[in-house]
Design an enzyme around this catalytic site. Structure first.
Site, PDB file in Angstrom:
ATOM      1  N   SER A 140       1.889  19.807   7.286  1.00 38.78           N
ATOM      2  CA  SER A 140       0.977  19.131   6.354  1.00 38.78           C
ATOM      3  C   SER A 140       1.568  18.905   4.971  1.00 38.78           C
ATOM      4  CB  SER A 140      -0.319  19.939   6.232  1.00 38.78           C
ATOM      5  OG  SER A 140      -1.014  19.943   7.467  1.00 38.78           O
ATOM      6  N   ASP A 186      -8.008  18.832  14.978  1.00 40.16           N
ATOM      7  CA  ASP A 186      -7.842  19.248  13.592  1.00 40.16           C
ATOM      8  C   ASP A 186      -7.672  20.768  13.577  1.00 40.16           C
ATOM      9  OD1 ASP A 186      -8.653  17.952  10.639  1.00 40.16           O
ATOM     10  OD2 ASP A 186      -8.869  20.125  10.767  1.00 40.16           O
ATOM     11  N   HIS A 209     -14.233  18.686   9.159  1.00 38.51           N
ATOM     12  CA  HIS A 209     -14.438  18.722   7.711  1.00 38.51           C
ATOM     13  C   HIS A 209     -15.590  17.821   7.265  1.00 38.51           C
ATOM     14  CE1 HIS A 209     -10.580  20.823   6.920  1.00 38.51           C
ATOM     15  NE2 HIS A 209     -10.173  20.166   7.985  1.00 38.51           N
ATOM     16  N   CYS A 262      -6.988  17.996   5.839  1.00 38.23           N
ATOM     17  CA  CYS A 262      -7.688  17.460   7.012  1.00 38.23           C
ATOM     18  C   CYS A 262      -6.737  16.642   7.886  1.00 38.23           C
ATOM     19  CB  CYS A 262      -8.865  16.583   6.560  1.00 38.23           C
ATOM     20  SG  CYS A 262      -9.724  15.763   7.923  1.00 38.23           S
TER      21      CYS A 262
END
Length: 614
Positions: free
Chosen positions: A325, A364, A370, A383
């Protein structure tokens, strides 16, 4: 009465004279030949035999140069030369080598490893060159051999300088080490430049800057006696010492970064985004480079080579990991710059994403999802679904084209040996390397830094520095200046290149940096634990999967072995409003970037930024 025989005195007299004349002529002829031969030796061949006589009396010896020293940016010495004594044998002058070694063993302790190293060196060195049988002798051992020296022709004690690395494992991967010149290196180096020199840089800074550190060999003519002992020095041309290197590295910061990993393994790189100076570059675990200088023992090398922790592996420049991420701020910026998204648009996250007409769910990290999130929230809370959708909209071609200028998929060009370039996947890459088509699902996982996507910690830190400076990319460097003849010669400052990407809107950079600030300062930020009041940190957490979890399986961290846990990542720069340091941290099998990697980055930034205020 017997008859009397009369002698012919006249005949005998002539015979005597003839013999005397013949003898005289022979003697004169021999004398003439002797004179002619002497004349030939003294006159005709005078130069030749004078040279032979001189060579028998005078010996030309190379004088090895003193290797240059290496300092950090504050003058702390990182690589030095320490005086030491070694016991050396010249095989050509030893009649019975086995017996000599046996007798030496009664005076000075000679281990099996010493014998093995001696045999290995002897196999590829010339017989007239001295070879160490014992290194780093104590004063007592030197004295013990001195009183027995007459018993060992061809054996002597040599005083020399031995390379030493005071910080040992803390700087091992960045400095590298020197070692004895091997057969392969002998075939590639200029042997005249290395006459009398036994060591050469093997990797790291020591190898990259070998030409500067080595220096120039000197020569001396010495008069020797029949035993080969030096009587006096006739002529001498002193060697030119190697140049000293002053690095961009901060030794105290390097130590702090190493200690911050505690029991974890991984890598951390800290860069000044204004100059490209590498302030710290750690690969954990490290090793003691001093073991390699005079030849590491088989037991020690096997222990390093076979360790599961791979201490010889330089993770900072050769470790290739999925960025996870941490890539999301770059892709979010790409979405804004290319007009694919706006900051106000929201995407609903139910905890998974599906491509049209396909049942496969791309999950996710948060199973419940989320809910509706915009770009700021998607970065702050990391996210995945938001970025699955963004990656699909951009497509792999646009993703690759946008990320490449940040340096992903290519070497940074740092001045150290062994760097790898990672992998930025693309449609063309897959067709060329695997002869396969690109699939939409591969675009999705590229959008969250997984799949084929690979980056090194140095590469990730360099990209973060470019992000911190709003697109001004500077090539990272380790050497700050080279001291030539006592005078510092600063290395040319790497040129900053402004990225030419899409519209390059300042508002877009502001939005991404603000989102990264919320990662550490927001109530739901994934790195909120490192928030502090002394300076603002813009960061992004990440995790990189070690293995793929099947669609129907659940990732249960508490049931996994340590080596199966996700890698923990964190990138950051600070102070956010005027960045002076950019950091990338990867903790192997650390699990969570926010709780494991982020505190390491904070320790590095605290030391660098808060000490400036003291």
């Amino acid at each position: 009465m017997y008859p009397t025989t009369l002698k012919d005195y006249l005949r005998e007299s002539h015979l005597f004279r003839a013999r005397a004349v013949s003898a005289t002529l022979i003697i004169l002829l021999l004398l003439l030949l002797l004179i002619l031969h002497l004349a030939k030796l003294q006159i005709t061949d005078h130069a030749h035999f004078t040279t032979l006589s001189r060579d028998n009396r005078v010996k030309v010896e190379p004088l090895p140069p003193t290797r240059g020293l290496i300092y950090d940016r504050n003058g702390v010495i990182l690589a030095q030369n320490l005086p030491t004594h070694s016991l050396e044998i010249t095989p050509e002058r030893v009649k019975d080598l086995d017996r000599t070694l046996q007798e030496l063993g009664r005076i000075i302790d000679i281990s099996d490893n010493d014998r093995k190293r001696f045999a290995r060196l002897k196999s590829h060195q010339r017989r007239f060159e001295s070879i160490p049988i014992r290194v780093q002798l104590s004063d007592e051992e030197v004295a013990r051999f001195a009183v027995n020296r007459h018993r060992f022709p061809g054996v002597d004690i040599q005083a020399k300088l031995l390379r030493d690395y005071p910080l040992k494992d803390v700087t091992a991967h960045i400095l590298g080490y020197v070692g004895r010149i091997n057969k392969r290196e002998l075939q590639s180096i200029d042997t005249s430049s290395y006459s009398g020199t036994t060591h050469i840089g093997k990797n790291g800074i020591e190898k990259y800057y070998e030409a500067e550190l080595h220096g120039k060999v000197g020569l001396q003519q010495v008069e020797i006696n029949a035993l080969g002992r030096v009587i006096r020095i006739l002529e001498s041309e002193p060697p030119a010492p190697g140049m000293d290197l002053h690095l961009t590295l901060d030794a105290s910061l390097q130590r702090v970064a190493m200690e911050a990993f505690a029991e974890e393994n991984g890598a951390a790189v800290a860069i000044d985004p204004r100059t490209g100076d590498i302030l710290a570059m750690v690969s954990k675990p490290g090793f003691d480079p001093n073991l390699f200088v005079e030849g590491i023992s088989s037991a020690d090398y096997d222990a390093l080579q076979n360790s599961d922790d791979m201490p010889l592996f330089n993770r900072a420049i050769r470790g290739q990991y999925p960025p996870g991420s941490t890539i999301k701020p770059f892709i979010g910026l790409g979405g804004l710059e290319n007009g694919v998204i706006t900051t106000s648009q929201k995407k609903y996250c139910p905890g998974y994403f599906q491509l049209p007409n396909l049942s496969h769910k791309y999950r996710d990290w948060k199973k419940a999802g989320h809910g509706p999130v915009d770009l700021d929230q998607a970065i702050t809370q990391s996210c995945d679904v938001y970025f699955y959708d963004l990656a699909q909209q951009m497509g792999i071609d646009q993703l690759s084209e946008y990320l490449a200028p940040f340096g992903f998929g290519q070497k940074t060009g740092v001045d150290i040996t062994g760097e790898l370039g990672g992998l930025l996947p693309s449609r063309e890459w897959k067709r060329a390397t695997r002869n396969q088509s690109w699939y939409p699902g591969e675009t999705l996982i590229t959008g969250i830094g997984q799949g084929y996507f690979l980056t090194t910690p140095l590469q990730l830190a360099s990209a973060t520095a470019t992000l911190a400076s709003r697109g001004a990319r500077v090539r990272p460097r380790i050497v700050r200046s080279i001291r030539r003849n006592g005078e510092p010669d600063p290395q040319e400052q790497p040129v900053s290149q402004q990225l030419q990407i899409a519209r390059h809107s300042e508002a877009n950079w502001d939005n991404i940096i603000e989102a990264m600030l919320q990662v550490t300062e927001g109530a739901r930020g994934t790195a909120r634990l490192i928030r502090n009041e002394q300076y603002r940190i813009a960061g992004k957490t990440g995790t990189a999967q070690v293995f793929t979890v099947k669609q129907e399986e659940k990732y249960e961290e508490e049931k996994l072995e340590k080596k199966m846990l996700d890698h923990a990542l964190f990138i950051a720069f600070a102070p956010a409003e005027a960045p002076r340091i950019a950091v990338a941290v990867i903790v192997e099998n650390g699990g969570h970037g926010g709780s494991v990697a982020a505190p390491i980055a904070k320790a590095i930034m605290d030391h660098q930024l808060l000490k400036e205020r003291r």
